[in-house]
Design a protein around this motif. Structure first.
Motif, PDB file in Angstrom:
ATOM      1  N   SER A  52      -3.906  -4.374  -2.281  1.00  0.00           N
ATOM      2  CA  SER A  52      -2.997  -3.406  -1.669  1.00  0.00           C
ATOM      3  C   SER A  52      -2.659  -2.291  -2.643  1.00  0.00           C
ATOM      4  CB  SER A  52      -1.715  -4.112  -1.210  1.00  0.00           C
ATOM      5  OG  SER A  52      -2.028  -5.211  -0.383  1.00  0.00           O
ATOM      6  N   ALA A  64      -4.056   7.297  -1.046  1.00  0.00           N
ATOM      7  CA  ALA A  64      -3.206   8.448  -1.374  1.00  0.00           C
ATOM      8  C   ALA A  64      -4.028   9.731  -1.540  1.00  0.00           C
ATOM      9  CB  ALA A  64      -2.372   8.154  -2.621  1.00  0.00           C
ATOM     10  N   ILE A 110       0.840  -1.205   0.000  1.00  0.00           N
ATOM     11  CA  ILE A 110       0.000   0.000   0.000  1.00  0.00           C
ATOM     12  C   ILE A 110       0.871   1.250   0.000  1.00  0.00           C
ATOM     13  CG2 ILE A 110      -1.604   1.374   1.391  1.00  0.00           C
ATOM     14  CD1 ILE A 110      -2.817  -1.300   2.362  1.00  0.00           C
ATOM     15  N   VAL A 111       1.901   1.245   0.830  1.00  0.00           N
ATOM     16  CA  VAL A 111       2.785   2.407   0.941  1.00  0.00           C
ATOM     17  C   VAL A 111       3.618   2.582  -0.327  1.00  0.00           C
ATOM     18  CG1 VAL A 111       4.685   3.414   2.271  1.00  0.00           C
ATOM     19  CG2 VAL A 111       2.840   2.191   3.452  1.00  0.00           C
ATOM     20  N   ASN A 112       3.967   1.494  -0.970  1.00  0.00           N
ATOM     21  CA  ASN A 112       4.802   1.488  -2.171  1.00  0.00           C
ATOM     22  C   ASN A 112       4.459   2.627  -3.139  1.00  0.00           C
ATOM     23  OD1 ASN A 112       5.001  -0.938  -4.948  1.00  0.00           O
ATOM     24  ND2 ASN A 112       6.066   0.980  -4.667  1.00  0.00           N
ATOM     25  N   THR A 113       3.215   2.719  -3.561  1.00  0.00           N
ATOM     26  CA  THR A 113       2.822   3.681  -4.597  1.00  0.00           C
ATOM     27  C   THR A 113       2.000   4.842  -4.047  1.00  0.00           C
ATOM     28  OG1 THR A 113       1.046   2.090  -5.122  1.00  0.00           O
ATOM     29  CG2 THR A 113       2.951   2.146  -6.592  1.00  0.00           C
ATOM     30  N   ILE A 114       2.168   5.141  -2.764  1.00  0.00           N
ATOM     31  CA  ILE A 114       1.398   6.223  -2.152  1.00  0.00           C
ATOM     32  C   ILE A 114       1.729   7.566  -2.803  1.00  0.00           C
ATOM     33  CG2 ILE A 114       2.937   6.918  -0.256  1.00  0.00           C
ATOM     34  CD1 ILE A 114      -0.703   5.991   0.351  1.00  0.00           C
ATOM     35  N   SER A 129      -3.759   1.629  -2.182  1.00  0.00           N
ATOM     36  CA  SER A 129      -2.814   2.731  -2.342  1.00  0.00           C
ATOM     37  C   SER A 129      -3.422   3.815  -3.222  1.00  0.00           C
ATOM     38  CB  SER A 129      -1.509   2.222  -2.959  1.00  0.00           C
ATOM     39  OG  SER A 129      -0.552   3.246  -3.052  1.00  0.00           O
ATOM     40  N   TYR A 188       3.069  11.211   3.702  1.00  0.00           N
ATOM     41  CA  TYR A 188       3.575  10.168   2.806  1.00  0.00           C
ATOM     42  C   TYR A 188       4.973   9.710   3.237  1.00  0.00           C
ATOM     43  CZ  TYR A 188      -0.172  11.464  -0.497  1.00  0.00           C
ATOM     44  OH  TYR A 188      -1.382  11.711  -1.104  1.00  0.00           O
TER      45      TYR A 188
END
Length: 424
Positions: free
Chosen positions: A358, A366, A231-235, A362, A386
């Motif tokens: 996930s 975001a 989820i955080v990867n492409t925030i 994201s 972020y």
């Protein structure tokens, strides 16, 4: 490099279809929020349109892995393609055309179901047909084609089209790309032999398999932690196109075309870094790469994306630096697909559904984070949020356990590679 990958060569057309399809899907990504505010709606209302879209994308992404396993990836791709074309037309005519904010939320939101069904079903086809030790490299190519589409063509082409035919005309221009990519993927991939072992299951067993895409989060803690990292990867990828056009064009004085070219540079870099990190992760370790180059790297890049332009003002070339930095670091998460598949080898469909969920979350969180923070605080606090999430994800990677033996390159392998290169 493709010739070194041991998979059905027909899959190459799937990669091409992803690039073309995501070109059309990416046309509005970096300017639609500004276009909506230019129509008289608030920054928060514009962010809310993307939030509804992201929620639908998350739901579609979650179900796409298992649905593709139950009805075949090719049929799921067809459903996604047709939904996109119909709902985009309704969004342009009844949403933006009237204009009507309710129809904007409705049709753009529902359109969020479409692209995950198309692209993540192809991911399922990759997982089903590519050898396990080559999934990471194949996904590097997948994300490179994704970047060529949504980022490079999807950003640069509108930057030239908007001055000629306007924002609305550019949005209509997306349809031919969607139709071309959709037809190419559906028609040319129909003969790829997918795993159909679950297609003929009784309805109750299909529902049980679909439920695994939820329960697996509670039965496998490593899948849960990987889900949070994904989820955080492409925030920043989904958040910056919502907030940064307001900052670059509204505060710093960049034109919309300049901003689109800066954002396009980010994606142009990922064409190469997705492939690079897909291979390098096999040697230095998936989690180590994601922790230091992905999480920590994206935290630094996110802060630079705001503060470098803030400090230097309307300087096009300085603004390209953080775009390049983010393009290098965000691609370091490429091995995540392989991690999910390895963590649940007997339920790959459910594992990939969580991976897709996930990614969709994201897309939802975001702009949702941005929409909430912008109600009370300046834009820079969205960047802080972020960045904090990337640091949290870096810490979380220490608790994920996945079996991987990083490759070691011997002198003999290096000599063999050099000899092969000389004869090609």
């Amino acid at each position: 490099m493709l010739k070194k990958l041991d998979f059905n060569p027909t899959l190459i057309w799937g990669f091409v279809a992803i690039a073309i399809f995501m070109s059309g899907d990416g046309f509005e990504m970096a300017f639609l929020s500004k276009h909506i505010t230019d129509m008289g709606f608030s920054d928060s209302q514009a962010a809310m349109v993307f939030t509804f879209y992201g929620l639908a994308a998350a739901l579609a992404a979650w179900s796409s892995g298992v649905v593709a396993e139950l009805i075949t990836p090719q049929k799921t791709m067809l459903i996604g393609f047709l939904m996109w074309a119909v709902l985009h037309t309704l969004f342009l005519t009844l949403g933006l055309g009237l204009p009507n904010y309710f129809f904007m939320l409705l049709f753009y939101g529902i359109r969020g179901f479409a692209y995950p069904l198309f692209i993540y079903s192809f991911v399922m086809l990759i997982v089903q047909t590519v050898p396990k030790n080559q999934i990471s490299a194949a996904m590097g190519w997948f994300w490179s084609m994704y970047s060529i589409g949504i980022g490079v063509i999807g950003s640069y082409l509108p930057s030239f089209a908007i001055p000629l035919i306007g924002e609305r005309g550019t949005l209509w221009m997306a349809l031919p790309f969607i139709i071309a990519g959709g037809i190419l993927g559906v028609v040319l991939l129909r003969k790829v032999k997918a795993d159909e072992s679950k297609v003929n299951l009784p309805l109750n067993e299909k529902l049980a398999e679909l439920s695994l895409a939820v329960t697996i989060l509670f039965t496998n803690k490593h899948i849960l932690m990987c889900s949070i990292v994904r989820i955080v990867n492409t925030i920043s990828l989904f958040g910056f196109p919502v907030i940064m056009p307001l900052f670059f064009t509204g505060t710093l004085g960049f034109t919309t075309s300049e901003w689109l070219q800066i954002w396009g540079m980010f994606f142009a870099v990922t064409i190469f870094t997705n492939i690079f990190w897909g291979i390098i992760g096999e040697y230095i370790g998936w989690l180590r790469q994601m922790r230091w180059f992905g999480c920590v790297g994206c935290a630094i890049s996110s802060m630079a994306f705001y503060y470098l332009p803030y400090h230097f003002g309307h300087n096009y070339f300085i603004a390209l630096i953080p775009a390049i930095m983010l393009g290098i670091t965000v691609a370091a998460f490429v091995p995540m697909t392989a991690v999910f598949a390895v963590l649940e080898p007997n339920h790959k469909g459910a594992a990939i559904s969580i991976y897709n969920l996930s990614a969709g979350l994201s897309n939802f969180l975001a702009p949702a984070i941005a929409s909430l923070i912008l109600l009370f605080l300046p834009l820079v606090y969205v960047v802080y949020a972020y960045t904090a999430l990337y640091i949290f994800a870096a810490v979380l990677t220490y608790f994920i356990q996945v079996e991987q033996q990083p490759k070691r390159v011997s002198k003999e392998e290096i000599l063999t590679e050099e000899m092969a290169a000389r004869h090609t």
